[in-house]
Design a protein around this motif. Structure first.
Motif, mmCIF file in Angstrom:
data_model
loop_
_atom_site.group_PDB
_atom_site.id
_atom_site.type_symbol
_atom_site.label_atom_id
_atom_site.label_comp_id
_atom_site.label_asym_id
_atom_site.label_seq_id
_atom_site.Cartn_x
_atom_site.Cartn_y
_atom_site.Cartn_z
ATOM 1 N N PRO A 189 -4.488 8.549 -8.232
ATOM 2 C CA PRO A 189 -3.097 9.013 -8.063
ATOM 3 C C PRO A 189 -2.482 9.338 -9.425
ATOM 4 C CG PRO A 189 -3.500 7.001 -6.813
ATOM 5 C CD PRO A 189 -4.670 7.172 -7.729
ATOM 6 N N ARG A 190 -1.890 10.525 -9.524
ATOM 7 C CA ARG A 190 -1.370 10.989 -10.815
ATOM 8 C C ARG A 190 0.030 11.584 -10.661
ATOM 9 N NH1 ARG A 190 -5.244 11.615 -14.736
ATOM 10 N NH2 ARG A 190 -7.415 11.285 -14.093
ATOM 11 N N HIS A 191 0.744 11.628 -11.785
ATOM 12 C CA HIS A 191 2.022 12.338 -11.803
ATOM 13 C C HIS A 191 1.775 13.824 -11.534
ATOM 14 C CE1 HIS A 191 4.919 9.315 -13.125
ATOM 15 N NE2 HIS A 191 4.028 8.864 -14.000
ATOM 16 N N GLU A 225 0.839 -1.193 0.000
ATOM 17 C CA GLU A 225 0.000 0.000 0.000
ATOM 18 C C GLU A 225 0.879 1.250 0.000
ATOM 19 O OE1 GLU A 225 -3.495 2.082 2.695
ATOM 20 O OE2 GLU A 225 -2.754 0.063 3.147
ATOM 21 N N PHE A 226 0.584 2.157 -0.938
ATOM 22 C CA PHE A 226 1.346 3.385 -1.052
ATOM 23 C C PHE A 226 0.607 4.521 -0.352
ATOM 24 C CE2 PHE A 226 2.842 1.025 -4.809
ATOM 25 C CZ PHE A 226 4.206 1.089 -4.575
ATOM 26 N N MET A 227 1.372 5.465 0.174
ATOM 27 C CA MET A 227 0.816 6.666 0.787
ATOM 28 C C MET A 227 0.981 7.813 -0.203
ATOM 29 S SD MET A 227 -0.371 5.725 3.694
ATOM 30 C CE MET A 227 -0.603 7.296 4.521
ATOM 31 N N MET A 232 3.479 5.652 -8.566
ATOM 32 C CA MET A 232 4.662 6.151 -7.879
ATOM 33 C C MET A 232 4.289 6.683 -6.489
ATOM 34 S SD MET A 232 7.230 5.639 -9.808
ATOM 35 C CE MET A 232 7.712 5.371 -11.511
ATOM 36 N N PRO A 233 5.141 6.472 -5.489
ATOM 37 C CA PRO A 233 4.787 6.885 -4.116
ATOM 38 C C PRO A 233 4.635 8.387 -3.942
ATOM 39 C CG PRO A 233 7.063 6.122 -4.234
ATOM 40 C CD PRO A 233 6.429 5.768 -5.543
ATOM 41 N N TRP A 234 5.187 9.168 -4.861
ATOM 42 C CA TRP A 234 5.037 10.626 -4.758
ATOM 43 C C TRP A 234 3.854 11.139 -5.584
ATOM 44 C CZ3 TRP A 234 9.422 8.366 -7.032
ATOM 45 C CH2 TRP A 234 9.456 8.391 -8.427
#
Length: 280
Positions: free
Chosen positions: A181-183, A2-4, A168-170
């Motif tokens: 979640p997007r760039h 799981e990513f934050m 990606m995590p960021w």
């Protein structure tokens, strides 16, 4: 696993008093103008140019960037609409079908148009002041990426010009758009432009403005528009007709600036006096 991710949902309005509201977008645009103007002013002062010439330069630069950026958006990105609503190109309002209107500000501004508009008005400035064209372009090129970086931060505060989905995590979750979640494409561009500004300062301190005329401009064009070209691959398309294109509008418009930048770098590094004379 799981990513934050970074949940992004700032209020685009900094504060509101009565009917007046100040938006973060406007704040960062002002930061962009003031910071870039300060850098140019310091270089102008260091090179011994007059205060009057600086004031004229500021006026021509602001006019070129704003008019060019506005026309660039209207012509390149939304020509079908603005060809039928010509007055909205000039006035910051949207005329509604019931005969009323809504204040929108100048919501559409294109960086490629701003760059071209700036180069045109600076030519007019140099004709009036007799200052060498490439010398002025080199000075402006030092500071321009600094302004561009802050403008991308302004886009970030508006949750616009977003990237494609990523794990990606960021990644940013632009909650005003969706929960995907997007760039953070705006952050990538801002970092690339701030990096270019840093490189320009180092180059200026090392080579100055006289010996390698056009190198600072060429460096800016190459670094800025190569970054723009590459980052476009991870951006959402801004207008529907781009879905039918292999390269989007931003990439197509970046190519001539990259080629011009390479040309200026090569000629400038050779110390070509012929080019200096040609651009006076």
């Amino acid at each position: 696993m799981e990513f934050m991710f970074i949940n992004w949902n700032p209020n685009p309005v900094l504060f509101e008093i009565g009917g007046f509201s100040l938006r973060w977008y406007s704040v960062f645009w002002m930061v962009a103008i003031v910071s870039a103007s300060y850098v140019v002013y310091k270089i102008f002062h260091h090179k011994g140019f007059s205060e009057d010439d600086y004031n004229k330069l500021f006026f021509y630069s602001f006019l070129g960037i704003f008019v060019g950026a506005r026309l660039g958006h209207c012509l390149f990105y939304d020509f079908a609409y603005y060809s039928e609503h010509l007055l909205e190109i000039v006035v910051p309002v949207k005329f509604l079908t019931d005969g009323s209107w809504k204040f929108t500000g100048y919501a559409g501004l294109a960086s490629h148009g701003g760059t071209l508009g700036l180069m045109i008005t600076l030519y007019m400035f140099c004709k009036k002041t007799k200052i060498k064209y490439l010398q002025i372009l080199d000075i402006i090129a030092i500071a321009a990426p600094l302004a561009a970086g802050f403008i991308r931060i302004a886009n970030l505060m508006n949750s616009e010009i977003i990237g494609i989905p990523t794990s990606m995590p960021w990644a940013f979750v632009f909650e005003r758009v969706d929960l995907v979640p997007r760039h953070p494409a705006q952050v990538y561009e801002a970092l690339a432009y701030f990096f270019t500004f840093g490189v320009n300062l180092l180059l200026y301190r090392r080579i100055g403005l006289e010996r390698y005329r056009g190198v600072l401009l060429g460096n800016t064009l190459v670094l800025v528009f190569v970054a723009r070209f590459l980052i476009e691959f991870i951006k959402e398309r801004q207008v529907p007709f781009e879905d039918q294109m292999n390269l989007d509008v931003g990439q197509v418009l970046s190519i001539p600036f990259i080629l011009l930048g390479i040309f200026l770098l090569l000629r400038g590094m050779k110390g070509g006096k012929n080019m200096t004379q040609r651009f006076r």
